[in-house]
Scaffold this motif. Structure first.
Motif, PDB file in Angstrom:
ATOM      1  N   LEU A 210       1.005  -1.226  -0.385  1.00  0.00           N
ATOM      2  CA  LEU A 210       0.068   0.204  -0.266  1.00  0.00           C
ATOM      3  C   LEU A 210       0.817   1.617  -0.139  1.00  0.00           C
ATOM      4  CD1 LEU A 210      -2.641  -1.116   2.689  1.00  0.00           C
ATOM      5  CD2 LEU A 210      -2.594  -1.489   0.092  1.00  0.00           C
ATOM      6  N   PHE A 211       0.952   1.866  -1.159  1.00  0.00           N
ATOM      7  CA  PHE A 211       1.992   3.083  -1.356  1.00  0.00           C
ATOM      8  C   PHE A 211       0.832   3.996  -0.899  1.00  0.00           C
ATOM      9  CE2 PHE A 211       4.551   0.478  -2.993  1.00  0.00           C
ATOM     10  CZ  PHE A 211       5.791   1.626  -3.710  1.00  0.00           C
ATOM     11  N   SER A 212       1.429   4.979   0.102  1.00  0.00           N
ATOM     12  CA  SER A 212       0.690   6.651   0.664  1.00  0.00           C
ATOM     13  C   SER A 212       1.806   7.471   0.823  1.00  0.00           C
ATOM     14  CB  SER A 212       0.121   6.253   1.131  1.00  0.00           C
ATOM     15  OG  SER A 212      -0.706   7.817   1.670  1.00  0.00           O
ATOM     16  N   ALA A 213       3.108   7.951   0.141  1.00  0.00           N
ATOM     17  CA  ALA A 213       4.109   8.654   0.119  1.00  0.00           C
ATOM     18  C   ALA A 213       4.276   9.733  -1.417  1.00  0.00           C
ATOM     19  CB  ALA A 213       5.083   8.022   0.195  1.00  0.00           C
ATOM     20  N   GLY A 214       3.448  10.319  -2.108  1.00  0.00           N
ATOM     21  CA  GLY A 214       3.371  11.306  -2.926  1.00  0.00           C
ATOM     22  C   GLY A 214       3.893  10.345  -4.199  1.00  0.00           C
ATOM     23  N   GLY A 215       3.815  10.647  -5.068  1.00  0.00           N
ATOM     24  CA  GLY A 215       3.689  10.555  -6.541  1.00  0.00           C
ATOM     25  C   GLY A 215       4.856  10.967  -7.193  1.00  0.00           C
ATOM     26  N   THR A 216       6.322  11.133  -6.559  1.00  0.00           N
ATOM     27  CA  THR A 216       7.354  10.959  -7.371  1.00  0.00           C
ATOM     28  C   THR A 216       7.776   9.888  -6.595  1.00  0.00           C
ATOM     29  OG1 THR A 216       7.287  13.684  -7.041  1.00  0.00           O
ATOM     30  CG2 THR A 216       9.689  11.874  -6.674  1.00  0.00           C
ATOM     31  N   ILE A 217       7.073   8.930  -5.437  1.00  0.00           N
ATOM     32  CA  ILE A 217       7.803   8.221  -4.259  1.00  0.00           C
ATOM     33  C   ILE A 217       7.183   6.938  -5.573  1.00  0.00           C
ATOM     34  CG2 ILE A 217       7.899   6.514  -2.686  1.00  0.00           C
ATOM     35  CD1 ILE A 217       9.428   9.188  -2.719  1.00  0.00           C
ATOM     36  N   SER A 218       6.178   6.981  -6.179  1.00  0.00           N
ATOM     37  CA  SER A 218       5.214   5.573  -6.502  1.00  0.00           C
ATOM     38  C   SER A 218       5.686   6.133  -7.790  1.00  0.00           C
ATOM     39  CB  SER A 218       3.722   6.405  -6.604  1.00  0.00           C
ATOM     40  OG  SER A 218       3.062   6.356  -4.917  1.00  0.00           O
ATOM     41  N   GLU A 219       6.084   7.158  -8.166  1.00  0.00           N
ATOM     42  CA  GLU A 219       6.276   6.368  -9.957  1.00  0.00           C
ATOM     43  C   GLU A 219       8.117   5.734  -9.740  1.00  0.00           C
ATOM     44  OE1 GLU A 219       8.182   9.404 -13.053  1.00  0.00           O
ATOM     45  OE2 GLU A 219       7.698  10.389 -11.832  1.00  0.00           O
ATOM     46  N   LYS A 220       8.804   6.128  -8.980  1.00  0.00           N
ATOM     47  CA  LYS A 220       9.814   5.160  -8.356  1.00  0.00           C
ATOM     48  C   LYS A 220      10.286   4.125  -7.959  1.00  0.00           C
ATOM     49  CE  LYS A 220      14.426   5.543  -6.670  1.00  0.00           C
ATOM     50  NZ  LYS A 220      16.023   6.884  -6.082  1.00  0.00           N
ATOM     51  N   PHE A 221       9.170   4.105  -6.872  1.00  0.00           N
ATOM     52  CA  PHE A 221       9.611   2.406  -6.589  1.00  0.00           C
ATOM     53  C   PHE A 221       7.925   1.548  -6.315  1.00  0.00           C
ATOM     54  CE2 PHE A 221      12.434   5.449  -3.729  1.00  0.00           C
ATOM     55  CZ  PHE A 221      12.974   4.219  -3.697  1.00  0.00           C
ATOM     56  N   ALA A 222       6.912   1.754  -7.197  1.00  0.00           N
ATOM     57  CA  ALA A 222       5.856   1.456  -7.649  1.00  0.00           C
ATOM     58  C   ALA A 222       6.266   0.399  -8.675  1.00  0.00           C
ATOM     59  CB  ALA A 222       4.438   1.694  -7.677  1.00  0.00           C
ATOM     60  N   PRO A 223       6.590   0.645 -10.129  1.00  0.00           N
ATOM     61  CA  PRO A 223       7.349  -0.823 -10.836  1.00  0.00           C
ATOM     62  C   PRO A 223       8.283  -1.378  -9.875  1.00  0.00           C
ATOM     63  CG  PRO A 223       6.935   1.301 -11.139  1.00  0.00           C
ATOM     64  CD  PRO A 223       7.062   1.584 -10.617  1.00  0.00           C
ATOM     65  N   LYS A 224       9.100  -1.140  -9.778  1.00  0.00           N
ATOM     66  CA  LYS A 224      10.402  -1.719  -8.860  1.00  0.00           C
ATOM     67  C   LYS A 224       9.596  -3.206  -7.709  1.00  0.00           C
ATOM     68  CE  LYS A 224      14.257   0.870  -8.654  1.00  0.00           C
ATOM     69  NZ  LYS A 224      15.241   2.041  -7.668  1.00  0.00           N
ATOM     70  N   ALA A 225       7.938  -2.571  -6.841  1.00  0.00           N
ATOM     71  CA  ALA A 225       7.357  -3.349  -6.366  1.00  0.00           C
ATOM     72  C   ALA A 225       7.236  -4.437  -7.323  1.00  0.00           C
ATOM     73  CB  ALA A 225       6.869  -2.760  -5.259  1.00  0.00           C
ATOM     74  N   ALA A 226       5.891  -4.288  -8.160  1.00  0.00           N
ATOM     75  CA  ALA A 226       5.274  -4.727  -8.860  1.00  0.00           C
ATOM     76  C   ALA A 226       6.477  -5.776  -9.448  1.00  0.00           C
ATOM     77  CB  ALA A 226       4.831  -4.153  -9.975  1.00  0.00           C
ATOM     78  N   SER A 227       7.663  -5.398 -10.052  1.00  0.00           N
ATOM     79  CA  SER A 227       7.932  -6.374 -11.155  1.00  0.00           C
ATOM     80  C   SER A 227       8.568  -7.506 -10.131  1.00  0.00           C
ATOM     81  CB  SER A 227       9.705  -5.751 -11.182  1.00  0.00           C
ATOM     82  OG  SER A 227      10.338  -4.714 -10.857  1.00  0.00           O
ATOM     83  N   ALA A 228       8.939  -6.828  -8.652  1.00  0.00           N
ATOM     84  CA  ALA A 228       9.220  -8.317  -7.577  1.00  0.00           C
ATOM     85  C   ALA A 228       8.344  -9.205  -8.110  1.00  0.00           C
ATOM     86  CB  ALA A 228       9.922  -7.580  -6.374  1.00  0.00           C
ATOM     87  N   GLY A 229       6.310  -8.899  -7.883  1.00  0.00           N
ATOM     88  CA  GLY A 229       5.783 -10.229  -8.183  1.00  0.00           C
ATOM     89  C   GLY A 229       5.156  -9.532  -7.112  1.00  0.00           C
ATOM     90  N   CYS A 230       5.177  -8.257  -6.406  1.00  0.00           N
ATOM     91  CA  CYS A 230       3.889  -7.335  -5.746  1.00  0.00           C
ATOM     92  C   CYS A 230       2.473  -7.049  -6.480  1.00  0.00           C
ATOM     93  CB  CYS A 230       4.850  -7.101  -4.640  1.00  0.00           C
ATOM     94  SG  CYS A 230       3.606  -5.704  -3.788  1.00  0.00           S
TER      95      CYS A 230
END
Length: 341
Positions: free
Chosen positions: A70-90
């Motif tokens: 569950l991400f709630s740290a702003g768009g800049t953080i989501s842009e950088k880290f959400a794809p990394k998490a998603a690519s790890a199967g999360c």
């Protein structure tokens, strides 16, 4: 089965509310991880009534083996880290605006369009809508099902918690300064928020609308129906928690006030409190800490054919953010992840 869940932005107002909501709703988590920036690493946050979690550094965290984030740290953080998490199967459930209008990312309010979750696998990312949109579409959905909405005009009265902890701190600091005759300083907001209202949320667009107003239009179309025309005026008000909206709806079919009330009262997550008397309506103060979206003052709009007016309030930290994200996770677990397990 249980799931490993990470909360990104765990030290912020919404992140803390996400942790509280996960615990309150007894989410089937075998492990919950609190993530934030390096400067917050090592601090502790509450999880449930008697547990604390030590915050870990998001920048060095390995999402492998984490089922849901569950991400709630702003768009800049989501842009950088959400794809990394998603690519790890999360599977990422993101509260920022960054992915909301991506055609490959479902934008979901579970009571309204849970079926859109079937597309989560395209990016492994699910978007949480804007707080003002979330409560609005819950109130609109039963009316749309009953009479097909053509047009919506909405004026919002949005609390300072929508701007995070800094917004809440600024309202408190300015209010105290006024009472003791100290200088009033603006940092988070463009103008004084204490004892004032500001018709400006997010940046201005070329057409004169703000991005917050643009979000409400685009997100409502994506969640509910692209044929709905919507225009918004979004206003920040000196309230700590709870967003309110005055909503004017025009439908294709005629719908009586009694029919509209009944349709909304029967809809999950929506509560009608509508007594035409003193105290016969709900305000942001009463909805703070509550999960439901509340509707009051339902009546006919005599200026248009098939017009209705109503007042809508909800806790923006809960249904507008944390609760909706957890409800998405609950639906995901029930309808999709368990099937894949």
């Amino acid at each position: 089965m249980g799931y490993k869940v990470a909360v990104v932005g765990a030290t912020g107002a919404v992140g803390r509310e996400m942790l509280t909501t996960l615990a309150e709703r007894d989410f089937p988590a075998t492990e919950v991880v609190a993530l934030a920036s390096e400067k917050s690493a090592g601090t502790e946050v509450s999880y449930g009534e008697d547990k604390t979690l030590k915050v870990q550094n998001l920048a060095t965290y390995d999402f492998t083996g984490t089922d849901i984030a569950l991400f709630s740290a702003g768009g800049t953080i989501s842009e950088k880290f959400a794809p990394k998490a998603a690519s790890a199967g999360c599977v990422v459930i993101d509260n920022s605006s960054h992915f909301r209008m991506d055609p490959d990312v479902p934008l979901v309010v579970p009571e309204v369009n849970a079926g859109a979750l079937s597309r989560y696998g395209k990016r492994n990312i699910i978007a949480n809508p804007n707080c003002s949109t979330a409560q609005l579409v819950v109130a609109l959905k039963p009316l749309h099902d009953a009479a097909k909405i053509k047009r919506v005009v909405v004026s919002t009265y949005q609390s300072v918690s929508g701007a995070g902890k800094e917004g809440m701190d600024e309202l408190f600091t300015q209010t105290r300064a006024i009472y003791v005759n100290d200088p009033v300083e603006n940092e988070k907001f463009t103008k004084q928020i204490a004892f004032n209202v500001i018709p400006h949320i997010d940046k201005f667009m070329d057409d004169g609308a703000t991005k917050e107003e643009w979000k409400m239009t685009g997100e409502t179309k994506k969640i509910l129906d692209p044929a709905i025309e919507l225009v918004a005026m979004c206003v920040r008000v000196p309230v700590f928690i709870g967003h309110a909206e005055a909503v004017f709806v025009e439908t294709e079919k005629s719908l009586s006030v009694e029919e509209a009330r009944a349709a909304m009262q029967d809809f999950p997550g929506l509560v009608v409190v509508d007594h035409r008397a003193d105290e016969g309506y709900v305000t942001p103060h009463e909805c703070a800490g509550e999960d439901a979206v509340y509707v009051s003052r339902v009546r006919k709009d005599p200026t248009v054919k098939n017009g209705l007016i109503f007042w809508c309030v909800s806790d923006n930290l809960r249904k507008g953010a944390a609760l909706n994200a957890v409800q998405i996770a609950e639906t995901l677990v029930k309808e999709h992840l368990e099937k894949a397990a």
